[in-house]
Design an enzyme around this catalytic site. Structure first.
Site, short mmCIF file in Angstrom:
data_model
loop_
_atom_site.label_atom_id
_atom_site.label_comp_id
_atom_site.label_asym_id
_atom_site.label_seq_id
_atom_site.Cartn_x
_atom_site.Cartn_y
_atom_site.Cartn_z
N HIS A 70 46.81 32.38 77.81
CA HIS A 70 47.45 32.76 76.55
C HIS A 70 46.44 32.82 75.42
O HIS A 70 45.52 32.00 75.36
CB HIS A 70 48.54 31.74 76.18
CG HIS A 70 49.56 31.51 77.23
ND1 HIS A 70 49.52 30.43 78.10
CD2 HIS A 70 50.66 32.23 77.56
CE1 HIS A 70 50.56 30.49 78.92
NE2 HIS A 70 51.26 31.57 78.62
N HIS A 91 47.47 26.74 70.24
CA HIS A 91 48.52 27.52 69.57
C HIS A 91 48.89 26.94 68.20
O HIS A 91 49.57 27.60 67.41
CB HIS A 91 49.78 27.59 70.43
CG HIS A 91 49.62 28.37 71.68
ND1 HIS A 91 49.15 29.66 71.70
CD2 HIS A 91 49.87 28.05 72.99
CE1 HIS A 91 49.11 30.10 72.96
NE2 HIS A 91 49.54 29.13 73.75
N ASP A 134 45.53 28.06 83.26
CA ASP A 134 46.72 28.83 83.63
C ASP A 134 46.40 30.28 83.94
O ASP A 134 47.30 31.05 84.28
CB ASP A 134 47.81 28.72 82.55
CG ASP A 134 47.26 28.76 81.14
OD1 ASP A 134 46.06 29.03 80.97
OD2 ASP A 134 48.03 28.51 80.20
N ASP A 151 41.97 30.37 78.24
CA ASP A 151 43.37 30.14 78.62
C ASP A 151 44.04 31.49 78.87
O ASP A 151 43.66 32.51 78.29
CB ASP A 151 44.07 29.40 77.49
CG ASP A 151 45.43 28.86 77.86
OD1 ASP A 151 45.53 27.66 78.15
OD2 ASP A 151 46.41 29.64 77.86
#
Length: 353
Positions: free
Chosen positions: A196, A157, A281, A194
């Protein structure tokens, strides 16, 4: 004299075989990059990105008798600011150092976003970058077939000048730049699975046609980016590929995305090195994610990535831990990935004999 000549002849005959044997053994080794200093990044009580994420998988890897013969554990130091500067602005690097080191025993949020830091966070983040660049060196110098970096904090990120989403420095982006600068690798694939979207990685390479960024992730979900119409800009148009999945999607959708979109794209791009932002995740029962991947899904995904690597990238695969907040999931998924790589490597050695 005759005895000496015979000895020299024997050495000349056997030395190539020993070299070949060493090279074959090297192809079977996976470098694991970990340091206890990663535990010192203190996010506070009840934070999902905590040291327990690493302890379970590292204890398992160090004690599993089946995996151990196939692993090596290289040492590494802190990355220099010049290396971190490959993907981040100097101003941002100095900001992280200043805000981290002024803390005592308390925690605080990094001023650029929702990332908790403590007094050791800057040094830990530097060491995480040191881990991934050492992993690159291990692979490029033929000391390992592939590598897995078990570090924290995660990185995907983090943009050039902003930390967010638990991330400080973008490890995989720095690794790509490092590959280009030190080894002259011109076509790099970054795969991000991931849950995200890796907005920071996408942002850093959005106008770059030498790095292909592929992400498959949940949508709608944090950070809100990663729609299929985000394809890059300028010279980088067509070198970003996003697949967003709805809540509840599982292995079938995951593997279909890789087969239907990533494989055809790589048959055109032909990557020379593959970096994987390995977030777990998306695994079923994660604390934050809402996808339903299983260990078998990660095994199948690794098989696909290994095949692409074998075809185009001289088998060069480097995984780095991103998200994933259930320790058992991280341990079991990592085991599936490592066993898949080991199996593929052994098959490759057999076919070359």
């Amino acid at each position: 004299m005759k005895y000496l000549l015979n000895c020299l002849l024997l050495i000349s005959l056997f030395q190539p075989m020993n070299l070949i044997a060493d090279q074959e053994r090297g192809k079977l080794k996976i470098a694991i990059l970990y340091d206890d200093e990663f535990i010192l990044h203190n996010t506070g009580p009840n934070h999902p990105e905590n040291p327990d994420r690493l302890s379970s998988v590292i204890n398992f890897l160090k004690n599993d008798s089946k995996l151990q013969p196939n692993l090596i554990w290289p040492t590494f130091g802190y990355a220099s600011t010049d290396v971190i500067h490959l993907a981040h602005s100097k101003e941002y690097i100095h900001l992280v150092k200043r805000e981290s080191e002024k803390l005592a025993e308390s925690n605080a949020k990094l001023s650029t976003g929702d990332t908790v830091i403590s007094k050791h966070s800057y040094q830990v983040a530097r060491k995480s970058v040191g881990a991934i660049t050492q992993a690159v060196d291990q692979i490029m110098q033929g000391k390992a077939s592939s590598a897995f970096v078990f570090s924290r904090p995660p990185g995907h990120h983090a943009t050039k000048d902003r930390g967010m989403g638990f991330c400080i420095f973008n490890n995989v982006a720095i690794a790509a730049k490092y590959l280009q600068n030190k080894y002259g690798i011109n076509r790099i694939l970054i795969v991000d699975f991931d849950v995200h979207h890796g907005n920071g990685t996408q942002d850093i390479f959005y106008s770059d046609n030498t790095v292909f960024y592929f992400s498959i992730h949940q949508h709608p979900f944090y950070p809100g980016t990663g729609r299929p119409d985000e394809k890059g800009s300028g010279e980088g148009y067509g070198y970003t590929l996003n697949i967003d999945l709805p809540k509840g999607a599982g292995d079938e959708e995951f593997i279909h995305g890789l087969k239907s979109q990533l494989i055809p794209a790589m048959d055109k791009f032909k990557p020379e090195f593959i970096l994987i932002s390995a977030g777990f995740d998306a695994h079923e029962n994660d604390l934050l994610g809402q996808l339903k991947y299983t260990n078998n899904g990660y095994r199948k995904a690794t098989d696909i990535l290994s095949t692409i690597a074998e075809k185009y990238a001289s088998n060069r695969l480097l995984f780095v831990l991103e998200g994933g907040y259930e320790p058992t999931n991280i341990k079991e998924a990592s085991e599936s990935i490592l066993n898949t790589i080991i199996s593929k490597n052994k098959k490759l050695i057999r076919t070359q004999k």
